[in-house]
Design a protein around this motif. Structure first.
Motif, PDB file in Angstrom:
ATOM      1  N   ASP A 110      27.886  93.902  45.602  1.00  0.00           N
ATOM      2  CA  ASP A 110      29.278  93.941  46.430  1.00  0.00           C
ATOM      3  C   ASP A 110      29.531  95.225  47.134  1.00  0.00           C
ATOM      4  OD1 ASP A 110      31.719  93.118  47.531  1.00  0.00           O
ATOM      5  OD2 ASP A 110      32.562  93.021  45.360  1.00  0.00           O
ATOM      6  N   ARG A 150      27.582  91.947  51.254  1.00  0.00           N
ATOM      7  CA  ARG A 150      28.941  90.764  51.143  1.00  0.00           C
ATOM      8  C   ARG A 150      29.164  90.239  52.362  1.00  0.00           C
ATOM      9  NH1 ARG A 150      32.383  95.560  49.321  1.00  0.00           N
ATOM     10  NH2 ARG A 150      33.010  96.237  51.187  1.00  0.00           N
ATOM     11  N   LEU A 152      27.652  88.054  43.720  1.00  0.00           N
ATOM     12  CA  LEU A 152      27.806  89.460  44.138  1.00  0.00           C
ATOM     13  C   LEU A 152      28.036  90.062  42.833  1.00  0.00           C
ATOM     14  CD1 LEU A 152      30.261  89.296  47.278  1.00  0.00           C
ATOM     15  CD2 LEU A 152      27.866  89.747  47.446  1.00  0.00           C
TER      16      LEU A 152
END
Length: 390
Positions: A315, A320, A331
């Motif tokens: 993330d 992302r 993630l």
């Protein structure tokens, strides 16, 4: 210049390395050429200029020594770039990568170039690490950019909104002179959707890390996750695809990769496999990139999604952008090998979830991440800048 003017304008693209122009930028250059622009290319690093010429573009050899060797070589390169600008007299110069932007800011002003497009393809370790030396370097570069990026007719593109926000909020570039492109894009017909090979038929599933072998790409995190899963009795092949980069200070040594492969936690398919990425990615059941690095948008993740493969990545900005959590993949937190292992196992245990995420990823690429969409944005920037040039 008459011939160039009739076609629409002469553009010089300054890339980091010729091979990245061929692997990442060809759709842009081809679209611009079809729109009537005369395209020239040069690069900061040596070698592989013939790859560009083989694609039908004019390549100018400037670098005689790779970056970082000594300050004198850097200064000589800047002078050669200035000389090329004076001789070629391009209507627009397109700098690709932050390093190219840094190198080109002064020469284009001195040479009187009328229009500049800067493409920041990621902020890399400079905005990922917090050691005092990196923070000092980051501060110095941002101060230089704040002063240097004051060309009256320029646009700066970013591959994700997080990077754009940093430059705008710190006063490096005005918001009205920025644009965001979805990475470098991908050709969905080349990276076609293919159903995974059925694990039910007895094949051992493949979990794949396709990347340049740099520490900050999370290679060690992937190896740790593989070891964790193997200790828990998970039957899977953990494959690393890619080559190391000895010139990069963050490179994983070749000896370390070979040791991991010899000891058994991973297989290393090497550089040869990475030259045929569509067929390589189509062999995977899960694709990983546990990067703790300021990516633009990792091209390999766009390619994996285009092939219909679920993704487990971190993330962080860039990663992302392509992965929608729990829709096209998962993630996880950076440097979290156990979290990475847990999500990999969740996908290995659920073929329906893998296929659902793979289909969702393919749709996301078709709607938002095609090379044609990126090329349209770049050519529109060319058109706008040259229309506004005095």
């Amino acid at each position: 210049m008459e011939n160039a003017a009739e076609k629409g304008g002469r553009i010089l693209i300054v890339e980091g390395h010729p091979k990245y122009f061929v692997s990442h930028r060809l759709p842009w250059a081809r679209a611009a050429r079809e729109a009537g622009y005369e395209i020239h290319v040069t690069a900061l690093k040596t070698g592989d200029g013939d790859l560009v010429r083989e694609e039908g573009f004019r390549y100018h050899d400037l670098a005689v020594q790779d970056r970082g060797k000594n300050p004198g070589a850097e200064i000589r390169f800047l002078y050669r770039l200035y000389r090329l600008l004076r001789a070629l007299q391009p209507d627009l110069v397109h700098f690709i990568t932050l390093r190219s932007v840094l190198y080109g800011a002064l020469p284009v002003r001195l040479a009187g170039v009328l229009a500049v497009l800067n493409s920041v393809t990621g902020l890399g370790f400079l905005f990922s690490e917090n050691a005092w030396s990196v923070r000092a370097l980051r501060w110095g570069i941002m101060q230089f950019l704040r002063a240097a990026l004051r060309h009256p007719n320029q646009i700066t593109t970013f591959q994700n909104p997080d990077d754009a926000e940093i430059f705008v909020s710190r006063g490096v570039v005005p918001e009205e002179q920025t644009a965001v492109t979805p990475g470098s894009g991908v050709d969905p017909s080349r990276f076609g959707y293919v159903h995974e090979t059925a694990i039910e038929n007895g094949q051992v599933p493949i979990v794949m890390l396709p990347t340049r072998l740099l520490w900050h790409k999370g290679v060690e995190v992937f190896v740790d996750a593989a070891q964790h899963l193997q200790r828990d009795g998970v039957d899977a092949r953990f494959v690393i695809v890619g080559d190391t980069d000895p010139e990069n200070p963050g490179a994983v040594p070749k000896a370390q990769i070979e040791a991991w492969a010899d000891d058994g936690p991973v297989e290393w398919w090497g550089r040869e496999a990475s030259s045929e990425m569509p067929s390589v990615l189509q062999q995977a059941h899960v694709v990983c990139l546990p990067s703790h690095y300021r990516e633009g948008v990792p091209k390999v993740l766009i390619e994996a999604a285009s092939c219909g493969r679920p993704i487990v990545t971190t993330d962080v900005p860039g990663c992302r952008e392509i992965v929608s959590h729990e829709e096209t993949g998962f993630l996880v937190n950076p440097k979290d090998a156990k979290g990475l292992a847990r999500r990999i196992q969740e996908l290995l245990n659920n073929s329906d979830l893998r296929r659902k995420m793979g289909r969702n990823g393919r749709s996301r690429v078709e709607n938002n991440f095609t090379a044609a969409q990126v090329a349209d944005t770049i050519v529109e920037c060319y058109d706008q800048l040259l229309a506004e040039a005095p």
